[in-house]
Design a protein around this motif. Structure first.
Motif, short mmCIF file in Angstrom:
data_model
loop_
_atom_site.label_atom_id
_atom_site.label_comp_id
_atom_site.label_asym_id
_atom_site.label_seq_id
_atom_site.Cartn_x
_atom_site.Cartn_y
_atom_site.Cartn_z
N GLY A 32 0.82 -1.20 0.00
CA GLY A 32 0.00 0.00 0.00
C GLY A 32 0.85 1.25 0.00
O GLY A 32 2.07 1.21 0.15
N THR A 33 0.19 2.38 -0.18
CA THR A 33 0.89 3.66 -0.16
C THR A 33 0.36 4.49 1.00
O THR A 33 -0.75 4.30 1.47
N ASP A 34 1.18 5.42 1.46
CA ASP A 34 0.75 6.30 2.53
C ASP A 34 -0.05 7.47 1.95
O ASP A 34 -0.38 7.48 0.77
N SER A 35 -0.35 8.45 2.77
CA SER A 35 -1.19 9.58 2.34
C SER A 35 -0.52 10.42 1.25
O SER A 35 -1.19 11.16 0.53
N LYS A 36 0.79 10.29 1.10
CA LYS A 36 1.53 11.03 0.07
C LYS A 36 1.69 10.22 -1.22
O LYS A 36 2.31 10.68 -2.16
N GLY A 37 1.17 8.99 -1.23
CA GLY A 37 1.32 8.13 -2.39
C GLY A 37 2.67 7.42 -2.43
O GLY A 37 3.11 6.96 -3.47
N CYS A 38 3.32 7.32 -1.28
CA CYS A 38 4.65 6.71 -1.19
C CYS A 38 4.60 5.43 -0.36
O CYS A 38 3.65 5.19 0.37
N HIS A 39 5.65 4.63 -0.49
CA HIS A 39 5.77 3.45 0.36
C HIS A 39 7.22 3.01 0.44
O HIS A 39 8.06 3.45 -0.32
N ARG A 40 7.51 2.15 1.40
CA ARG A 40 8.86 1.66 1.63
C ARG A 40 8.95 0.21 1.16
O ARG A 40 8.12 -0.61 1.46
N ASN A 41 9.99 -0.07 0.38
CA ASN A 41 10.31 -1.43 -0.01
C ASN A 41 11.10 -2.03 1.15
O ASN A 41 12.24 -1.63 1.40
N HIS A 42 10.51 -2.97 1.86
CA HIS A 42 11.13 -3.50 3.07
C HIS A 42 12.35 -4.36 2.77
O HIS A 42 13.21 -4.53 3.63
N LYS A 43 12.45 -4.88 1.55
CA LYS A 43 13.62 -5.69 1.20
C LYS A 43 14.85 -4.82 0.99
O LYS A 43 15.95 -5.19 1.38
N THR A 44 14.67 -3.68 0.35
CA THR A 44 15.82 -2.80 0.05
C THR A 44 15.86 -1.57 0.94
O THR A 44 16.81 -0.80 0.86
N ASN A 45 14.83 -1.37 1.76
CA ASN A 45 14.69 -0.21 2.63
C ASN A 45 14.60 1.10 1.84
O ASN A 45 14.95 2.16 2.33
N ASP A 46 14.14 1.01 0.59
CA ASP A 46 13.99 2.16 -0.29
C ASP A 46 12.60 2.74 -0.11
O ASP A 46 11.61 2.02 -0.05
N TYR A 47 12.50 4.07 0.01
CA TYR A 47 11.23 4.77 0.12
C TYR A 47 11.02 5.54 -1.16
O TYR A 47 11.87 6.36 -1.55
N HIS A 48 9.91 5.29 -1.86
CA HIS A 48 9.67 6.00 -3.11
C HIS A 48 8.20 6.29 -3.29
O HIS A 48 7.34 5.71 -2.63
N CYS A 49 7.93 7.24 -4.17
CA CYS A 49 6.56 7.70 -4.42
C CYS A 49 6.17 7.40 -5.85
O CYS A 49 7.02 7.29 -6.74
N HIS A 50 4.87 7.33 -6.05
CA HIS A 50 4.33 7.06 -7.40
C HIS A 50 3.60 8.26 -7.90
O HIS A 50 3.06 9.03 -7.21
#
Length: 50
Positions: A32-50
């Motif tokens: 899922g995405t947060d209120s900003k349309g972003c989420h964290r990839n738990h495998k790579t610890n990368d946070y990105h937005c769509h």
């Protein structure tokens, strides 16, 4: 309708269907995405937005 016109129409429909299917697959991912349309990839610890 001539045979050539029918084949052109069928070809256009098939191309449109393939583009629709491939476009949907390109944007889909789990998580899922947060209120900003972003989420964290738990495998790579990368946070990105769509």
């Amino acid at each position: 309708m001539s045979m050539e016109q029918a084949l052109m129409k069928l070809s256009a429909l098939l191309i449109a269907a393939l583009l629709s299917i491939s476009s949907a697959a390109a944007f889909a991912h789990s998580g899922g995405t947060d209120s900003k349309g972003c989420h964290r990839n738990h495998k790579t610890n990368d946070y990105h937005c769509h």
